[in-house]
Design a protein around this motif. Structure first.
Motif, mmCIF file in Angstrom:
data_model
loop_
_atom_site.group_PDB
_atom_site.id
_atom_site.type_symbol
_atom_site.label_atom_id
_atom_site.label_comp_id
_atom_site.label_asym_id
_atom_site.label_seq_id
_atom_site.Cartn_x
_atom_site.Cartn_y
_atom_site.Cartn_z
ATOM 1 N N SER A 102 -16.060 -21.897 48.249
ATOM 2 C CA SER A 102 -15.211 -21.234 49.243
ATOM 3 C C SER A 102 -15.835 -19.925 49.685
ATOM 4 C CB SER A 102 -13.824 -20.918 48.662
ATOM 5 O OG SER A 102 -13.070 -22.078 48.471
ATOM 6 N N VAL A 103 -15.426 -19.490 50.856
ATOM 7 C CA VAL A 103 -15.790 -18.171 51.357
ATOM 8 C C VAL A 103 -14.488 -17.490 51.776
ATOM 9 C CG1 VAL A 103 -16.239 -19.033 53.699
ATOM 10 C CG2 VAL A 103 -17.283 -16.893 52.950
ATOM 11 N N PHE A 104 -14.439 -16.178 51.619
ATOM 12 C CA PHE A 104 -13.235 -15.402 51.906
ATOM 13 C C PHE A 104 -13.501 -14.408 53.030
ATOM 14 C CE2 PHE A 104 -13.192 -16.728 47.526
ATOM 15 C CZ PHE A 104 -11.949 -17.330 47.417
ATOM 16 N N TYR A 105 -12.420 -13.982 53.640
ATOM 17 C CA TYR A 105 -12.475 -13.000 54.720
ATOM 18 C C TYR A 105 -11.132 -12.303 54.724
ATOM 19 C CZ TYR A 105 -10.571 -12.398 59.483
ATOM 20 O OH TYR A 105 -9.880 -11.973 60.575
ATOM 21 N N LEU A 121 -12.160 -21.505 62.937
ATOM 22 C CA LEU A 121 -13.326 -21.927 62.152
ATOM 23 C C LEU A 121 -12.935 -22.483 60.779
ATOM 24 C CD1 LEU A 121 -15.726 -19.004 63.099
ATOM 25 C CD2 LEU A 121 -15.848 -21.389 63.856
ATOM 26 N N GLY A 122 -11.633 -22.641 60.529
ATOM 27 C CA GLY A 122 -11.188 -23.291 59.298
ATOM 28 C C GLY A 122 -10.645 -22.387 58.219
ATOM 29 N N PHE A 123 -10.520 -21.100 58.478
ATOM 30 C CA PHE A 123 -9.939 -20.206 57.467
ATOM 31 C C PHE A 123 -8.430 -20.391 57.423
ATOM 32 C CE2 PHE A 123 -14.011 -18.229 57.815
ATOM 33 C CZ PHE A 123 -14.226 -17.645 56.570
ATOM 34 N N ARG A 124 -7.894 -20.369 56.211
ATOM 35 C CA ARG A 124 -6.455 -20.518 55.986
ATOM 36 C C ARG A 124 -5.941 -19.320 55.196
ATOM 37 N NH1 ARG A 124 -6.970 -22.832 59.784
ATOM 38 N NH2 ARG A 124 -7.350 -25.033 60.026
ATOM 39 N N PRO A 125 -4.693 -18.878 55.471
ATOM 40 C CA PRO A 125 -4.143 -17.712 54.771
ATOM 41 C C PRO A 125 -4.150 -17.904 53.259
ATOM 42 C CG PRO A 125 -2.744 -18.319 56.620
ATOM 43 C CD PRO A 125 -3.754 -19.430 56.454
ATOM 44 N N GLU A 143 -1.047 -3.907 56.177
ATOM 45 C CA GLU A 143 -1.530 -4.794 55.126
ATOM 46 C C GLU A 143 -2.813 -5.489 55.567
ATOM 47 O OE1 GLU A 143 1.786 -6.476 52.288
ATOM 48 O OE2 GLU A 143 2.118 -7.178 54.346
ATOM 49 N N LEU A 144 -3.541 -5.942 54.568
ATOM 50 C CA LEU A 144 -4.709 -6.775 54.806
ATOM 51 C C LEU A 144 -4.312 -8.224 54.576
ATOM 52 C CD1 LEU A 144 -7.405 -4.675 52.928
ATOM 53 C CD2 LEU A 144 -7.200 -4.973 55.396
ATOM 54 N N LEU A 145 -4.756 -9.096 55.454
ATOM 55 C CA LEU A 145 -4.527 -10.530 55.299
ATOM 56 C C LEU A 145 -5.807 -11.140 54.765
ATOM 57 C CD1 LEU A 145 -2.705 -11.330 58.655
ATOM 58 C CD2 LEU A 145 -1.711 -10.663 56.451
ATOM 59 N N LEU A 146 -5.683 -11.891 53.687
ATOM 60 C CA LEU A 146 -6.814 -12.576 53.073
ATOM 61 C C LEU A 146 -6.798 -14.036 53.500
ATOM 62 C CD1 LEU A 146 -9.176 -12.609 50.975
ATOM 63 C CD2 LEU A 146 -7.440 -13.240 49.267
ATOM 64 N N PHE A 147 -7.985 -14.549 53.850
ATOM 65 C CA PHE A 147 -8.138 -15.941 54.264
ATOM 66 C C PHE A 147 -9.247 -16.578 53.439
ATOM 67 C CE2 PHE A 147 -6.296 -13.751 57.808
ATOM 68 C CZ PHE A 147 -5.448 -14.664 58.407
ATOM 69 N N GLU A 148 -9.160 -17.890 53.284
ATOM 70 C CA GLU A 148 -10.171 -18.656 52.555
ATOM 71 C C GLU A 148 -10.566 -19.867 53.382
ATOM 72 O OE1 GLU A 148 -10.705 -21.088 48.324
ATOM 73 O OE2 GLU A 148 -8.742 -20.291 48.885
ATOM 74 N N ALA A 149 -11.849 -20.191 53.332
ATOM 75 C CA ALA A 149 -12.351 -21.419 53.955
ATOM 76 C C ALA A 149 -13.149 -22.172 52.904
ATOM 77 C CB ALA A 149 -13.216 -21.122 55.171
ATOM 78 N N ALA A 150 -12.685 -23.371 52.586
ATOM 79 C CA ALA A 150 -13.400 -24.222 51.617
ATOM 80 C C ALA A 150 -14.470 -25.014 52.348
ATOM 81 C CB ALA A 150 -12.423 -25.158 50.928
ATOM 82 N N ARG A 151 -15.526 -25.369 51.595
ATOM 83 C CA ARG A 151 -16.540 -26.262 52.162
ATOM 84 C C ARG A 151 -15.840 -27.460 52.768
ATOM 85 N NH1 ARG A 151 -20.597 -25.647 47.488
ATOM 86 N NH2 ARG A 151 -19.219 -27.113 46.489
ATOM 87 N N PRO A 152 -16.329 -27.968 53.886
ATOM 88 C CA PRO A 152 -15.633 -29.059 54.569
ATOM 89 C C PRO A 152 -15.273 -30.245 53.685
ATOM 90 C CG PRO A 152 -17.353 -28.201 55.962
ATOM 91 C CD PRO A 152 -17.494 -27.521 54.624
#
Length: 158
Positions: A102-105, A121-125, A143-152
């Motif tokens: 996973s990658v985070f943003y 681009l596929g990031f989810r809360p 607040e900061l919102l954190l998102f994660e995108a898992a490998r496809p």
């Protein structure tokens, strides 16, 4: 448009991108080559017109996980709305996925343009936080919102 890793000769251009975007210049230490960080530039007609980087956090920060995070993304105003931000983000995602599942943003809760681009681009809360790895939004007023995108291949299994 060419997306490539930052070279030492690009440092003056990187300063110019930060200046054009009205952002604080990135320090040489924050963009120096490391095995756990990627710094990219977008080049159009021989000119650096965008940049983006990653950060690696080896330990969690409360509920914010350890891992690879997308960091700053800057595109010179005259070159926005040409998919440079998305191209820089996709390249960083692929790099992070080659190292982790996973990658985070994260972003300020009011940054609608960034949220929309990353969701496309596929990031989810993944959570809301007052601070993440030492970063706050609006001096703690937002607040900061954190998102994660898992490998496809992993995202399809979820």
């Amino acid at each position: 448009m060419l997306i490539r890793e930052l070279a030492s000769a690009d440092l003056p251009s990187l300063d110019a991108v930060c200046d054009a975007c009205g952002r604080e210049r990135w320090s040489a230490a924050s963009v120096s080559p490391r095995s756990d960080r990627l710094v990219l530039v977008a080049v159009e007609a021989g000119q650096v017109v965008g940049t983006a980087k990653t950060h690696f956090h080896s330990t969690p920060d409360g509920a914010a996980p350890a891992g690879h995070y997308l960091g700053g993304l800057l595109v010179v105003p005259d070159f926005r709305r040409r998919s440079l931000g998305s191209a820089l983000t996709r390249a960083r995602m692929e790099w992070a996925w080659s190292r982790a599942p996973s990658v985070f943003y994260f972003t300020n809760e009011h940054n609608a343009a960034s949220i929309a681009m990353h969701e496309a681009l596929g990031f989810r809360p993944a959570g809301r936080f007052a601070a993440i790895h030492g970063v706050t939004a609006d001096n703690g007023a937002s607040e900061l919102l954190l998102f994660e995108a898992a490998r496809p291949e992993l995202a399809a299994a979820r």
